[in-house]
Design an enzyme around this catalytic site. Structure first.
Site, mmCIF file in Angstrom:
data_model
loop_
_atom_site.group_PDB
_atom_site.id
_atom_site.type_symbol
_atom_site.label_atom_id
_atom_site.label_comp_id
_atom_site.label_asym_id
_atom_site.label_seq_id
_atom_site.Cartn_x
_atom_site.Cartn_y
_atom_site.Cartn_z
ATOM 1 N N ASP A 60 22.494 92.983 -0.723
ATOM 2 C CA ASP A 60 21.753 91.734 -0.634
ATOM 3 C C ASP A 60 21.067 91.662 0.739
ATOM 4 O O ASP A 60 21.745 91.791 1.768
ATOM 5 C CB ASP A 60 22.812 90.618 -0.788
ATOM 6 N N SER A 85 10.603 85.823 -7.211
ATOM 7 C CA SER A 85 9.137 85.924 -7.265
ATOM 8 C C SER A 85 8.457 85.061 -8.334
ATOM 9 O O SER A 85 7.238 85.103 -8.447
ATOM 10 C CB SER A 85 8.756 87.399 -7.485
ATOM 11 N N THR A 125 2.176 87.210 -0.323
ATOM 12 C CA THR A 125 1.337 86.853 -1.471
ATOM 13 C C THR A 125 0.176 85.948 -1.053
ATOM 14 O O THR A 125 0.283 85.206 -0.067
ATOM 15 C CB THR A 125 2.211 86.106 -2.517
ATOM 16 N N ASP A 126 -0.899 85.991 -1.829
ATOM 17 C CA ASP A 126 -2.028 85.089 -1.548
ATOM 18 C C ASP A 126 -1.649 83.623 -1.799
ATOM 19 O O ASP A 126 -2.331 82.707 -1.343
ATOM 20 C CB ASP A 126 -3.263 85.477 -2.391
ATOM 21 N N GLU A 127 -0.519 83.413 -2.502
ATOM 22 C CA GLU A 127 -0.136 82.034 -2.845
ATOM 23 C C GLU A 127 0.236 81.213 -1.618
ATOM 24 O O GLU A 127 0.270 79.979 -1.678
ATOM 25 C CB GLU A 127 0.995 82.041 -3.888
ATOM 26 N N TYR A 150 8.171 78.438 -4.467
ATOM 27 C CA TYR A 150 8.058 79.892 -4.250
ATOM 28 C C TYR A 150 7.131 80.197 -3.080
ATOM 29 O O TYR A 150 7.504 80.887 -2.132
ATOM 30 C CB TYR A 150 7.535 80.576 -5.529
ATOM 31 N N LYS A 154 7.770 81.878 0.710
ATOM 32 C CA LYS A 154 7.073 83.085 1.198
ATOM 33 C C LYS A 154 6.316 82.775 2.497
ATOM 34 O O LYS A 154 6.268 83.606 3.409
ATOM 35 C CB LYS A 154 6.102 83.626 0.135
HETATM 36 P P1 NAD Z 1 10.326 91.169 -8.859
HETATM 37 O O1 NAD Z 1 10.888 89.808 -9.119
HETATM 38 O O2 NAD Z 1 9.895 92.011 -10.001
HETATM 39 O O3 NAD Z 1 11.403 92.044 -8.060
HETATM 40 C C1 NAD Z 1 12.151 91.542 -7.001
HETATM 41 C C2 NAD Z 1 13.232 92.573 -6.654
HETATM 42 O O4 NAD Z 1 13.972 92.087 -5.523
HETATM 43 C C3 NAD Z 1 14.259 92.793 -7.771
HETATM 44 O O5 NAD Z 1 14.541 94.166 -7.908
HETATM 45 C C4 NAD Z 1 15.491 92.044 -7.285
HETATM 46 O O6 NAD Z 1 16.715 92.582 -7.757
HETATM 47 C C5 NAD Z 1 15.355 92.204 -5.788
HETATM 48 N N1 NAD Z 1 16.056 91.153 -5.042
HETATM 49 C C6 NAD Z 1 15.984 89.814 -5.254
HETATM 50 N N2 NAD Z 1 16.791 89.169 -4.373
HETATM 51 C C7 NAD Z 1 17.346 90.126 -3.581
HETATM 52 C C8 NAD Z 1 18.234 90.092 -2.477
HETATM 53 N N3 NAD Z 1 18.741 88.939 -2.017
HETATM 54 N N4 NAD Z 1 18.573 91.257 -1.887
HETATM 55 C C9 NAD Z 1 18.091 92.431 -2.353
HETATM 56 N N5 NAD Z 1 17.253 92.521 -3.406
HETATM 57 C C10 NAD Z 1 16.878 91.388 -4.003
HETATM 58 O O7 NAD Z 1 9.168 90.943 -7.829
HETATM 59 P P2 NAD Z 1 7.748 91.693 -7.704
HETATM 60 O O8 NAD Z 1 6.794 91.056 -8.628
HETATM 61 O O9 NAD Z 1 7.966 93.153 -7.745
HETATM 62 O O10 NAD Z 1 7.324 91.259 -6.226
HETATM 63 C C11 NAD Z 1 7.745 92.036 -5.106
HETATM 64 C C12 NAD Z 1 7.244 91.368 -3.836
HETATM 65 O O11 NAD Z 1 5.815 91.265 -3.879
HETATM 66 C C13 NAD Z 1 7.769 89.942 -3.653
HETATM 67 O O12 NAD Z 1 8.061 89.757 -2.288
HETATM 68 C C14 NAD Z 1 6.600 89.056 -4.086
HETATM 69 O O13 NAD Z 1 6.608 87.836 -3.383
HETATM 70 C C15 NAD Z 1 5.417 89.925 -3.678
HETATM 71 N N6 NAD Z 1 4.182 89.731 -4.463
HETATM 72 C C16 NAD Z 1 4.234 89.767 -5.828
HETATM 73 C C17 NAD Z 1 3.056 89.629 -6.552
HETATM 74 C C18 NAD Z 1 3.041 89.706 -8.062
HETATM 75 O O14 NAD Z 1 1.985 89.491 -8.672
HETATM 76 N N7 NAD Z 1 4.143 90.045 -8.727
HETATM 77 C C19 NAD Z 1 1.831 89.435 -5.884
HETATM 78 C C20 NAD Z 1 1.826 89.406 -4.484
HETATM 79 C C21 NAD Z 1 3.019 89.565 -3.791
HETATM 80 P P1 TYD Z 2 2.313 83.932 -13.374
HETATM 81 O O1 TYD Z 2 2.216 85.278 -14.007
HETATM 82 O O2 TYD Z 2 3.607 83.182 -13.474
HETATM 83 O O3 TYD Z 2 1.865 84.121 -11.848
HETATM 84 P P2 TYD Z 2 1.539 82.983 -10.721
HETATM 85 O O4 TYD Z 2 2.020 81.677 -11.166
HETATM 86 O O5 TYD Z 2 2.354 83.496 -9.554
HETATM 87 O O6 TYD Z 2 0.059 83.071 -10.494
HETATM 88 O O7 TYD Z 2 1.179 83.008 -13.978
HETATM 89 C C1 TYD Z 2 -0.182 83.379 -13.914
HETATM 90 C C2 TYD Z 2 -0.991 82.218 -14.457
HETATM 91 O O8 TYD Z 2 -0.709 82.081 -15.850
HETATM 92 C C3 TYD Z 2 -0.607 80.885 -13.836
HETATM 93 O O9 TYD Z 2 -1.801 80.093 -13.715
HETATM 94 C C4 TYD Z 2 0.326 80.250 -14.827
HETATM 95 C C5 TYD Z 2 -0.171 80.784 -16.153
HETATM 96 N N1 TYD Z 2 0.850 80.988 -17.197
HETATM 97 C C6 TYD Z 2 0.655 80.460 -18.473
HETATM 98 O O10 TYD Z 2 -0.359 79.804 -18.767
HETATM 99 N N2 TYD Z 2 1.621 80.677 -19.417
HETATM 100 C C7 TYD Z 2 2.753 81.366 -19.151
HETATM 101 O O11 TYD Z 2 3.624 81.511 -20.040
HETATM 102 C C8 TYD Z 2 2.940 81.919 -17.831
HETATM 103 C C9 TYD Z 2 4.167 82.702 -17.486
HETATM 104 C C10 TYD Z 2 1.946 81.698 -16.898
#
Ligand code: NAD
Ligand code: TYD
Length: 336
Positions: A60, A85, A125-127, A150, A154
């Protein structure tokens, strides 16, 4: 050379990144520290099982002992993907988000200081920039204005990283990327949820009017960006990454329906997400200029590859949907 510590490497982007760096850097060894939460799946790295340059440590990031153990005698850098995430989950319960995303980052930063780790990359993230109106783009200078638990967690982590860089001279950088899609994404996010549901002829829930805009990037392009930062990034800098591909959620839904040959009657408009960010759009010209990076995979090609992956990896989907994937660790390593 010391190995690279990747946290969250059993998640979506982390597993794609580990695959990417092991392929692209033949001298690099990777330690993957992951707590295996619901989003962590050892099957995401099944093709790399037994790889001589990859070691898995279950732990962790918010636990200093686990982090010290993973660092061992030293690491050449830390790339922090580990996070909670999913926005919808953060609205239901923000506790795990604060613990992992904020406290976990602080613990990693302290460990990086203690072990004098020469490079720290925070995957953000851009969020963190909040929500845009119909025009304009997020640049690295856009003030942080997160709107969901979230993105607030971040943003807090980003501020800690920058503060540690400023106060202690920690060699840290931050990447901020738009919405990723591609293989191994947990089917709770829009694209994998919709693909897996449509493959089973189930309805897809579009939140509110579906006019929210996201910028979509293929996960390997994001991985290439993080790798460019690891190789050529400047300490203390933030780099935006994006796919230059804005789509409303309804446009994306129609694209998926068309590619899968499914009828529009499978669209179901459901209640909107509380506080739903209206538009994200990113200016990634700094990364293009300074790192020589650019997104390469078009939405058309990326979506086709992603759909094909979910079609050919139905057992991955089935074990995720049934929850069976959570027992892989026990099967391989004994009790959790
Ligand atoms: P994900 O939810 O798929 O994976 C997260 C991973 O982190 C998992 O393997 C989980 O087991 C591990 N984890 C969670 N809590 C933990 C802890 N306390 N200690 C160790 N491991 C832990 O997430 P993702 O979509 O692969 O995103 C990865 C990173 O990229 C995140 O930091 C997210 O904020 C960032 N990000 C994601 C997106 C996207 O579109 N998915 C876009 C921009 C940035
Ligand atoms: P998501 O994949 O959860 O990413 P984020 O909220 O981080 O951008 O969602 C992408 C967009 O899709 C967001 O505007 C929320 C919308 N969304 C739906 O309309 N239906 C769904 O079931 C989910 C999961 C997301």
């Amino acid at each position: 050379m010391f190995p690279l510590l990747v946290t969250g490497g059993c998640g979506f982007i982390g597993s794609n990144y580990i695959r990417y760096v092991l392929e692209n850097d033949p001298n690099l060894c990777v330690i993957n520290l992951d707590a295996l939460t619901y989003a962590g799946n050892l099957a995401n790295l099944a093709d790399l099982e037994g790889h001589p340059r990859l070691r898995f440590v279950k732990g962790d990031i918010a636990n200093p002992q686990d982090v010290r153990q993973a660092i061992g005698r030293g690491v050449s850098g830390i790339v922090n993907f580990a996070a909670e995430s999913h926005v919808d989950r953060s609205i239901m319960d923000s506790g795990p988000f604060i613990r992992t995303n904020v406290v976990g980052t602080q613990v990693l930063l302290d460990a990086a200081r203690e072990f004098r780790v020469p490079l720290f990359i925070q995957v953000s993230t851009d969020e963190v920039y909040g929500s845009l109106g119909p025009t304009g783009l997020f640049t690295e200078k856009t003030p942080l204005a997160p709107k969901s638990p979230y993105s607030a967690s971040k943003a807090a982590a980003d501020l800690l990283v920058l503060a540690y860089q400023h106060t202690f001279g920690l060699p840290a950088m931050i990447t901020r990327c738009s919405n990723n899609y591609g293989p191994y994404q947990f089917p709770e996010k829009l694209i994998p949820l919709f693909i897996t549901r449509l493959l089973q002829n189930q309805k897809v829930p579009v939140y509110g009017d579906g006019q929210q805009v996201r910028d979509w990037i293929y996960v390997r392009d994001h991985c290439a960006g993080i790798e460019a930062v690891r190789q050529r990034g400047r300490v203390g800098e933030v780099y935006n990454f994006g796919g230059k591909c804005e789509k409303t959620n309804l446009e994306m839904t129609h694209l998926l329906l068309d590619l899968l040959g499914k009828p529009k009657s499978l669209i179901e408009h459901v209640q909107d997400r509380p506080g739903h960010d209206r538009r994200y759009a990113i200016d990634c010209s700094k990364a293009e200029r300074e790192l020589g990076w650019t997104p390469k995979v078009s939405l058309d090609v990326g979506l086709k590859q992603t759909i094909e992956w979910y079609q050919t990896n139905r057992s991955w989907v089935a074990t995720v949907q049934s929850g069976e994937y959570r027992s892989y660790y026990e099967k391989q390593y004994g009790r959790i």
